[in-house]
Motif scaffolding. Sequence first.
Motif, PDB file in Angstrom:
ATOM      1  N   MET A 128      17.867  25.312 -49.501  1.00  0.00           N
ATOM      2  CA  MET A 128      16.836  25.666 -50.472  1.00  0.00           C
ATOM      3  C   MET A 128      17.282  26.787 -51.419  1.00  0.00           C
ATOM      4  O   MET A 128      16.471  27.347 -52.124  1.00  0.00           O
ATOM      5  N   PRO A 130      19.841  27.491 -54.543  1.00  0.00           N
ATOM      6  CA  PRO A 130      20.822  26.872 -55.428  1.00  0.00           C
ATOM      7  C   PRO A 130      22.155  27.603 -55.333  1.00  0.00           C
ATOM      8  O   PRO A 130      22.199  28.830 -55.294  1.00  0.00           O
ATOM      9  N   GLU A 132      24.353  28.175 -57.419  1.00  0.00           N
ATOM     10  CA  GLU A 132      24.698  29.026 -58.561  1.00  0.00           C
ATOM     11  C   GLU A 132      24.332  30.487 -58.314  1.00  0.00           C
ATOM     12  O   GLU A 132      24.986  31.391 -58.823  1.00  0.00           O
ATOM     13  N   ILE A 133      23.286  30.705 -57.512  1.00  0.00           N
ATOM     14  CA  ILE A 133      22.817  32.064 -57.297  1.00  0.00           C
ATOM     15  C   ILE A 133      23.854  32.895 -56.537  1.00  0.00           C
ATOM     16  O   ILE A 133      24.056  34.056 -56.831  1.00  0.00           O
ATOM     17  N   GLY A 284      17.837  16.528 -51.826  1.00  0.00           N
ATOM     18  CA  GLY A 284      17.698  16.882 -53.241  1.00  0.00           C
ATOM     19  C   GLY A 284      19.067  16.965 -53.888  1.00  0.00           C
ATOM     20  O   GLY A 284      19.968  17.571 -53.356  1.00  0.00           O
ATOM     21  N   LYS A 286      19.392  17.583 -57.321  1.00  0.00           N
ATOM     22  CA  LYS A 286      19.194  18.005 -58.692  1.00  0.00           C
ATOM     23  C   LYS A 286      20.233  19.035 -59.127  1.00  0.00           C
ATOM     24  O   LYS A 286      20.564  19.930 -58.415  1.00  0.00           O
TER      25      LYS A 286
ATOM     26  N   ASN B 185      13.571  10.765 -60.492  1.00  0.00           N
ATOM     27  CA  ASN B 185      12.224  11.088 -60.024  1.00  0.00           C
ATOM     28  C   ASN B 185      11.404   9.824 -59.756  1.00  0.00           C
ATOM     29  O   ASN B 185      10.576   9.806 -58.847  1.00  0.00           O
ATOM     30  N   TYR B 229       7.922  18.058 -53.062  1.00  0.00           N
ATOM     31  CA  TYR B 229       9.379  18.045 -52.966  1.00  0.00           C
ATOM     32  C   TYR B 229      10.019  17.982 -54.352  1.00  0.00           C
ATOM     33  O   TYR B 229      10.917  18.763 -54.683  1.00  0.00           O
ATOM     34  N   THR B 232       9.639  21.234 -56.147  1.00  0.00           N
ATOM     35  CA  THR B 232      10.564  22.261 -55.670  1.00  0.00           C
ATOM     36  C   THR B 232      11.958  22.069 -56.254  1.00  0.00           C
ATOM     37  O   THR B 232      12.527  22.988 -56.836  1.00  0.00           O
ATOM     38  N   ILE B 233      12.508  20.868 -56.114  1.00  0.00           N
ATOM     39  CA  ILE B 233      13.883  20.691 -56.589  1.00  0.00           C
ATOM     40  C   ILE B 233      13.930  20.785 -58.118  1.00  0.00           C
ATOM     41  O   ILE B 233      14.936  21.184 -58.672  1.00  0.00           O
ATOM     42  N   SER B 234      12.809  20.462 -58.793  1.00  0.00           N
ATOM     43  CA  SER B 234      12.811  20.595 -60.250  1.00  0.00           C
ATOM     44  C   SER B 234      12.819  22.055 -60.660  1.00  0.00           C
ATOM     45  O   SER B 234      13.464  22.417 -61.647  1.00  0.00           O
ATOM     46  N   TYR B 236      14.153  24.518 -58.900  1.00  0.00           N
ATOM     47  CA  TYR B 236      15.517  25.000 -58.673  1.00  0.00           C
ATOM     48  C   TYR B 236      16.476  24.482 -59.741  1.00  0.00           C
ATOM     49  O   TYR B 236      17.309  25.217 -60.257  1.00  0.00           O
ATOM     50  N   SER B 240      18.283  26.996 -62.449  1.00  0.00           N
ATOM     51  CA  SER B 240      19.731  27.186 -62.302  1.00  0.00           C
ATOM     52  C   SER B 240      20.508  26.352 -63.323  1.00  0.00           C
ATOM     53  O   SER B 240      21.694  26.129 -63.172  1.00  0.00           O
TER      54      SER B 240
END
Lengths: 287, 308
Positions: A128, A130, A132-133, A284, A286, B185, B229, B232-234, B236, B240
């Motif tokens: 949870m 990212p 990049e952080i 995830g 993304k 999505n 869900y 949340t990932i959106s 992040y 970033s």
Amino acid sequence: MSKKQKEMTNKPKITVSTIGLLIFFIVLAIIVLFPIFCITLAAFRPSKDLMRFGLNVEIDLAVMSFNNFIFLFTGENSYFMWFRNSLFITAVQAALTLIVSAVVGYGFAMYDFKYKNQIFMCVILIMMIPMEIIMLPLYQQIVGMKLIDTIWGIILPFIASPAPIFFFRQYLSGIPKELMEAGRIDGCSEYGIFGRIILPLMAPSFAAMGIFVGMNSWNGFLWPLIVLRSQEKFTLPIGLATLITPYGNNYDVLIAGSVIAILPILVVFLFFQQYFIEGMTAGGVKG
Amino acid sequence: MNNPNKKSAEAHRGLQSFLYSPKIAPYVFISPFVLVFIVFFIYPVISTGIMSFQTVLPGKTEFIGVENYTNLFNPTFLKAVQNSVVYTILTLVLLIPGPMILACFLNSKNMIGKNFFRSTLFIPALTSAVVATTIFRLIFGELSGSLMNQIIGLFGFKPIKWLRIQETSFAALVFLACWRWTGVNILYFLSGLQNIPEEVNESASLDGATVWQRFFYITMPMLRPITIYVLTISIYGGMSMFTESYMLWGSNKSPKDMGLTIIGYLYRQGWEQNNIGFGCAIGIVLLLFALLLNFAQLNLFGLFRKEE
């Protein structure tokens, strides 16, 4: 089956909305594919045209040729060196990450041990956050370990990757623990049970996660950009990024190269769609 | 079978039986994760925490108190935060309701070619951020012949220098995000829709519920876990975002920093300008923010992953 029959009987009643939906999605699909169509078209035109007129959809057979691709494959450029590097890193990273994450996921799924929940919370914690952080601390650690400008600097920090661990744990929780008991009775060691009994059962999940990890690795940009220094080690995305200049003098390689970079993943996708979909919805992805 | 003369062999066997005992084996299995967690997370985060209170120069490191943190309140960083937040909000507004409705359309009984469209809409996600942004950089080119200028030309507008104006450059970024992530999505929402039993919808329509009533009172509440869900990932993904901005302007520099993101600022300080102590302070603030977000989410929504 019964669902299908119902659909059949319903069909005559619903033609209007079916056609409406169909037209809607056909238009949407055309819009979605349009940018890829444009870039492919541009790859067949002289790169000077792109600089003079911009990216558009005018088809002029007189100026279209394979010249950009011929230059890409035979001319003086680094494209295939980058391509090879990307291919190599993707293969090694996918293989190692899958094996290591499968082992860890197996440990979490099949055993009960002290501090298990606490350690698993750590998996969720870094899943949870990212990447990049924490890239600056991570970078300093990689510098300290003298892994800068090496493939290991790219791979090692993510070798026990939380999303695949989570996925394998979920997948294995569907496998009956009696299999392990049976293995023990047959004289298998704990590792033998994993290697001989469980690992073969995990094959389908490997395909989904292999595509998930492989795609992230093939498309990765920021972390390789930070770790890699020498031009001859660049991956494809980093190499392509270096071609963007205000003068556009490398646009032949950039455009033809971008089209060729999409191809391998598109081919894999066409053949293994269901694993892509499994892999994408499992964790995830993304960013 | 065993060789009593060799002590080392016995010790080796002892170690072996230790490693092979069912009590120890699980720890061996999870040890790679624990190692990676300590070496590549705990240790770096602690050392970053320390360095965030220092100026770090080659051969000269000094403690300077909280100066790195107070320096965070500068216009450039605030601009980067603003950019990332606006980008995230825009992507949330577009990339959650749209794909949810599209997924419902695809899932409807009247739809044919569901799998074909699902796959086609997914194709943009296969392109890397670098390639996708290269394409959009050219589509939103300043020349009058570039695609976007031709399209608005059809409606009688003059060519626009898309990537030199704050609003239009954000339009390009958001357009790109929608292009790449709508298909993904949709996949998430489709997988959520599979969990809704058909009987619920059928009995509701027998009771006279309209399509909209069914969508608002059955579908949306039952899609809640997957929506959380995706949300949340959106968040992040949005906060970033870096590669898209980096590629759209060909480097980390956009005119007046109109495309600078939080991660772009971190990259500029930590690498381009070598302000390591300051970069560490940014990292720590972002980490605390992410932890806070996780904590809030776990508390507000429970461990949604348990439901899967």
